[in-house]
Write a protein that holds these residues in place. Sequence first.
Motif, PDB file in Angstrom:
ATOM      1  N   UNK A   1       0.845  -1.202   0.000  1.00  9.14           N
ATOM      2  CA  UNK A   1       0.000   0.000   0.000  1.00  9.14           C
ATOM      3  C   UNK A   1       0.879   1.252   0.000  1.00  9.14           C
ATOM      4  N   UNK A   2       1.976   1.213   0.733  1.00  9.54           N
ATOM      5  CA  UNK A   2       2.885   2.351   0.787  1.00  9.54           C
ATOM      6  C   UNK A   2       3.473   2.654  -0.591  1.00  9.54           C
ATOM      7  N   UNK A   3       3.932   1.621  -1.293  1.00 10.77           N
ATOM      8  CA  UNK A   3       4.508   1.844  -2.624  1.00 10.77           C
ATOM      9  C   UNK A   3       3.506   2.520  -3.549  1.00 10.77           C
ATOM     10  N   UNK A   4       2.274   2.024  -3.542  1.00 10.81           N
ATOM     11  CA  UNK A   4       1.263   2.622  -4.403  1.00 10.81           C
ATOM     12  C   UNK A   4       0.962   4.062  -4.018  1.00 10.81           C
ATOM     13  N   UNK A   5       0.928   4.340  -2.724  1.00  5.98           N
ATOM     14  CA  UNK A   5       0.603   5.689  -2.260  1.00  5.98           C
ATOM     15  C   UNK A   5       1.695   6.684  -2.620  1.00  5.98           C
ATOM     16  N   UNK A   6       2.956   6.281  -2.495  1.00 11.70           N
ATOM     17  CA  UNK A   6       4.053   7.190  -2.834  1.00 11.70           C
ATOM     18  C   UNK A   6       4.076   7.445  -4.341  1.00 11.70           C
ATOM     19  N   UNK A   7       3.742   6.430  -5.143  1.00 12.70           N
ATOM     20  CA  UNK A   7       3.654   6.653  -6.588  1.00 12.70           C
ATOM     21  C   UNK A   7       2.566   7.662  -6.924  1.00 12.70           C
ATOM     22  N   UNK A   8       1.430   7.555  -6.246  1.00 13.28           N
ATOM     23  CA  UNK A   8       0.350   8.527  -6.460  1.00 13.28           C
ATOM     24  C   UNK A   8       0.824   9.934  -6.087  1.00 13.28           C
ATOM     25  N   UNK A   9       1.537  10.053  -4.961  1.00 15.44           N
ATOM     26  CA  UNK A   9       2.045  11.359  -4.529  1.00 15.44           C
ATOM     27  C   UNK A   9       3.011  11.937  -5.557  1.00 15.44           C
ATOM     28  N   UNK A  10       3.893  11.087  -6.094  1.00 12.27           N
ATOM     29  CA  UNK A  10       4.852  11.554  -7.090  1.00 12.27           C
ATOM     30  C   UNK A  10       4.151  12.011  -8.371  1.00 12.27           C
ATOM     31  N   UNK A  11       3.154  11.253  -8.807  1.00 10.40           N
ATOM     32  CA  UNK A  11       2.400  11.653 -10.000  1.00 10.40           C
ATOM     33  C   UNK A  11       1.658  12.959  -9.769  1.00 10.40           C
ATOM     34  N   UNK A  12       1.089  13.126  -8.570  1.00 13.65           N
ATOM     35  CA  UNK A  12       0.391  14.372  -8.253  1.00 13.65           C
ATOM     36  C   UNK A  12       1.361  15.551  -8.247  1.00 13.65           C
ATOM     37  N   UNK A  13       2.582  15.334  -7.722  1.00 16.24           N
ATOM     38  CA  UNK A  13       3.587  16.391  -7.733  1.00 16.24           C
ATOM     39  C   UNK A  13       3.985  16.784  -9.140  1.00 16.24           C
ATOM     40  N   UNK A  14       4.178  15.791 -10.011  1.00 17.51           N
ATOM     41  CA  UNK A  14       4.518  16.089 -11.406  1.00 17.51           C
ATOM     42  C   UNK A  14       3.368  16.800 -12.112  1.00 17.51           C
ATOM     43  N   UNK A  15       2.135  16.371 -11.823  1.00 22.79           N
ATOM     44  CA  UNK A  15       0.964  17.037 -12.410  1.00 22.79           C
ATOM     45  C   UNK A  15       0.891  18.488 -11.955  1.00 22.79           C
ATOM     46  N   UNK A  16       1.220  18.744 -10.698  1.00 18.21           N
ATOM     47  CA  UNK A  16       1.212  20.108 -10.177  1.00 18.21           C
ATOM     48  C   UNK A  16       2.218  20.981 -10.924  1.00 18.21           C
ATOM     49  N   UNK A  17       3.411  20.450 -11.154  1.00 17.05           N
ATOM     50  CA  UNK A  17       4.417  21.200 -11.912  1.00 17.05           C
ATOM     51  C   UNK A  17       3.909  21.474 -13.325  1.00 17.05           C
ATOM     52  N   UNK A  18       3.288  20.464 -13.938  1.00 17.74           N
ATOM     53  CA  UNK A  18       2.765  20.647 -15.285  1.00 17.74           C
ATOM     54  C   UNK A  18       1.707  21.735 -15.351  1.00 17.74           C
ATOM     55  N   UNK A  19       0.806  21.752 -14.378  1.00 21.50           N
ATOM     56  CA  UNK A  19      -0.242  22.774 -14.346  1.00 21.50           C
ATOM     57  C   UNK A  19       0.360  24.165 -14.179  1.00 21.50           C
ATOM     58  N   UNK A  20       1.333  24.280 -13.274  1.00 21.56           N
ATOM     59  CA  UNK A  20       1.935  25.576 -12.989  1.00 21.56           C
ATOM     60  C   UNK A  20       2.734  26.095 -14.183  1.00 21.56           C
ATOM     61  N   UNK A  21       3.474  25.210 -14.830  1.00 22.68           N
ATOM     62  CA  UNK A  21       4.317  25.629 -15.954  1.00 22.68           C
ATOM     63  C   UNK A  21       3.485  25.986 -17.176  1.00 22.68           C
ATOM     64  N   UNK A  22       2.472  25.174 -17.487  1.00 18.92           N
ATOM     65  CA  UNK A  22       1.672  25.393 -18.694  1.00 18.92           C
ATOM     66  C   UNK A  22       0.486  26.321 -18.477  1.00 18.92           C
ATOM     67  N   UNK A  23       0.027  26.428 -17.247  1.00 14.60           N
ATOM     68  CA  UNK A  23      -1.157  27.232 -16.975  1.00 14.60           C
ATOM     69  C   UNK A  23      -2.457  26.507 -17.230  1.00 14.60           C
ATOM     70  N   UNK A  24      -2.381  25.271 -17.731  1.00 10.74           N
ATOM     71  CA  UNK A  24      -3.595  24.508 -18.015  1.00 10.74           C
ATOM     72  C   UNK A  24      -4.288  24.115 -16.710  1.00 10.74           C
ATOM     73  N   UNK A  25      -5.581  24.376 -16.650  1.00  5.84           N
ATOM     74  CA  UNK A  25      -6.328  24.036 -15.443  1.00  5.84           C
ATOM     75  C   UNK A  25      -6.406  25.151 -14.441  1.00  5.84           C
ATOM     76  N   UNK A  26      -5.461  26.093 -14.484  1.00  3.04           N
ATOM     77  CA  UNK A  26      -5.506  27.250 -13.605  1.00  3.04           C
ATOM     78  C   UNK A  26      -5.598  26.886 -12.133  1.00  3.04           C
ATOM     79  N   UNK A  27      -6.399  27.633 -11.412  1.00  3.90           N
ATOM     80  CA  UNK A  27      -6.551  27.448  -9.973  1.00  3.90           C
ATOM     81  C   UNK A  27      -7.036  26.046  -9.636  1.00  3.90           C
ATOM     82  N   UNK A  28      -8.021  25.548 -10.376  1.00  5.40           N
ATOM     83  CA  UNK A  28      -8.607  24.253 -10.031  1.00  5.40           C
ATOM     84  C   UNK A  28      -7.658  23.104 -10.372  1.00  5.40           C
TER      85      UNK A  28
END
Length: 413
Positions: free
Chosen positions: A283-310
């Motif tokens: 369960x830990x391995x899966x959860x950390x992978x989800x956290x890493x993907x969410x972090x990368x998605x956050x960088x993508x949103x911030x850099x591209x501006x896609x999705x904005x605030x939400x």
Amino acid sequence: MTTATPKATRSTEGPGLVILLGALIGFGPLSIDMYLPAFPSIGESLHASAGEVERTLATFFAGLALGQLFAGPVSDRFGRTKPLYVGLALYVLGSIGCALAPSAGVLAGWRFVQALGGSVGMVSSRAIVRDLHSGVAAARMMSRLVLVMGLAPILAPLLGGWVLHTSGWRTIFWSHAVIGLIALGAVFAILPETAPPRSGPSQPFRSMVRIVRQRDFLGYALAVALAQAGMFAYIGGSPFVFITLHGVAPGNFGWFFGANAAGLVLVSQLNHRLLARSSPERVLRGSVRVAALAGLALVGVVVTGLGGLWGIALSLFVFVSSLGAITPNATALAMEHQAKQAGIASAVLGALQFLLAASASAAVSASHDGTARPMALGVAITALLALGALVLARRAAPPEQGTPTVEAPAPTP
């Protein structure tokens, strides 16, 4: 030598003990989040700059980290309850000192004392869980504690804002003193002595070094500490990102903050159910992978501006929620082989968490560039490093690591 007292006959199961242990672990977040809304008022009242007021937070972090390093060995030598009496009394004294502080410098000093006292409860709670349980049972109990301590970041800012509005910032610290007294009474009334009957190590700090050299402990400890560091990168950067950059009203910001904390609590309870069918390590391995993907998605949103605030809000929600599974499982796995020195191991684990958390928060602040990038990178980098830490832990773990184990019996009088 610590011996079981008549209190050991008290129940080591039930909601009362879970609530108390969760509250003791939550002393740090409660003492931080509750007074954050009062920063401007404190500065105005004490004629202090923003930097001087912010140092009261830095000294609190220092007190939590150093206090845990001392509380761990003391807990192993003298048991769990006696150090708690002293720690909670010190927390109450520090809270009263904060409430009466005439200057920012004096406030910072009493915040350090307050943190030293609060750190004892954080160390003791994790050690008590390890005294009573191991394997899956320990991870499941940690999930129940997360349910309680997860309420702190939801309620503390709201409670702090209400107290500030109605009574002023000094009343926040008077309320801390009252909370400490209530916890002290609860420890005396319901907490059993769980430490095995033994004396602690004669060279505790050498024991700390030996524990850190264990790759399985270090890997799991770094995983939870880095995930918590990402959380503090978010806490430090989100007010600017939400309020200043995206125009969220200060009164509405608490709803975003509270929604993320609620997600963490809900996932902690989902984790409790998942552990009935899977191992903590899986369960830990899966959860950390989800956290890493969410972090990368956050960088993508911030850099591209896609999705904005939400887009930012959704990425942060997923990341923070994942900590509801990362924290209990990584903590239980790090403590799994530390039954003979649970207090010291808990101290190292807690000090590492606050050291990295303070570093992440400071890094986000120092790299401020008027955008959301520092916060996003802080979240993403710490999540990816946590994923790397699990590689270290897996290479060191024995084959049976993470498999369900029989729950350890409660100590007998």
